[in-house]
Design an enzyme around this catalytic site. Sequence first.
Site, PDB file in Angstrom:
ATOM      1  N   ASP A  13       0.822  -1.220   0.000  1.00 25.93           N
ATOM      2  CA  ASP A  13       0.000   0.000   0.000  1.00 25.93           C
ATOM      3  C   ASP A  13       0.853   1.266   0.000  1.00 25.93           C
ATOM      4  O   ASP A  13       2.018   1.260   0.403  1.00 25.93           O
ATOM      5  CB  ASP A  13      -0.887   0.034   1.255  1.00 25.93           C
ATOM      6  CG  ASP A  13      -2.069  -0.919   1.165  1.00 25.93           C
ATOM      7  OD1 ASP A  13      -2.086  -1.764   0.251  1.00 25.93           O
ATOM      8  OD2 ASP A  13      -2.957  -0.822   2.014  1.00 25.93           O
ATOM      9  N   HIS A  30       3.716  -2.272   3.092  1.00 26.31           N
ATOM     10  CA  HIS A  30       3.717  -0.879   2.622  1.00 26.31           C
ATOM     11  C   HIS A  30       5.002  -0.579   1.850  1.00 26.31           C
ATOM     12  O   HIS A  30       6.085  -0.613   2.441  1.00 26.31           O
ATOM     13  CB  HIS A  30       3.589   0.088   3.799  1.00 26.31           C
ATOM     14  CG  HIS A  30       2.255   0.017   4.473  1.00 26.31           C
ATOM     15  ND1 HIS A  30       1.955  -0.918   5.430  1.00 26.31           N
ATOM     16  CD2 HIS A  30       1.136   0.764   4.297  1.00 26.31           C
ATOM     17  CE1 HIS A  30       0.694  -0.742   5.821  1.00 26.31           C
ATOM     18  NE2 HIS A  30       0.174   0.261   5.149  1.00 26.31           N
TER      19      HIS A  30
END
Length: 276
Positions: free
Chosen positions: A87, A232
């Site tokens: 992400d 991430h």
Amino acid sequence: MPPLKVYIQVSLVAIAGLLLGALLFWRLTKAIRARRAGAIAGNLAAVTAFAAATFGLCYALIPCFNWPLASYCRGDAAQKWVALTFDDGPNEPYTSQILDILAQKQVPAAFFTVGASVSRSPEVVARMLREGHTVGNHTQTHRGLITLGPDEIREELAGWERAMAPIGAPQPKLFRAPHGWKSPFLGKVLAETGYRLVGWTRGVWDTDRTGAEVLFHRLTARPENGMILLLHDGVEGAPGADRRDLVAVLPKVIDHYRALGFRFVRLPEMMRGTDP
Ligand SMILES: [Zn+2]
């Protein structure tokens, strides 16, 4: 394992909620025993409001609290497979380094990108698509959606689509809410725009600055069949956020799961319930 501070925070909120709920319930039973109609009505309203507020908070804050809005949070547990998701990128140079590792290891992944970051590094997102990865909408600005109305949510989705327009429109249309937080209007807007909401099975707070060794331990603890792992490559769309530790441990994490017999699958294939 979540960090200790998360356990402490969640426990404190839960204890405070239980105490408040118990207090309201005790006042209600007291009013019923005393047969005081006004007090019964008042306390019943307070208990109802408390239950509604608790439900609302659970819906808004818990990514896979799946009613009334369902999000896809895990694959078929009968299959020994795992889906990687990244992400908040693209975030150079780390996203390209992650793509290099995925290419070398022949591992597919899904990237939930932030529109503002896509505009900074469109070539990196084009590479994701070219190399067979999945790209999903993670809003234009990475704002938490909880307090946003339908028009603001539509604009977050559309801003990302405008950023993606020169690169292409990835299918299927997947959306992941920043932090997994949901507005009451999210379901309606997703239905209108044709997006499927995606959550995750396991988040390991990989943006904490714990060092590579702790990060490796968190990423490999408690492997589960059908797991969607949340990672991430960026941090809330911030340019140049340091993801060195994740880049350092990713090859070892992939090798570790493969040694346990796991296969890495594309998220849409996991969602279709098929083995590629
Ligand atoms: Zn995010």
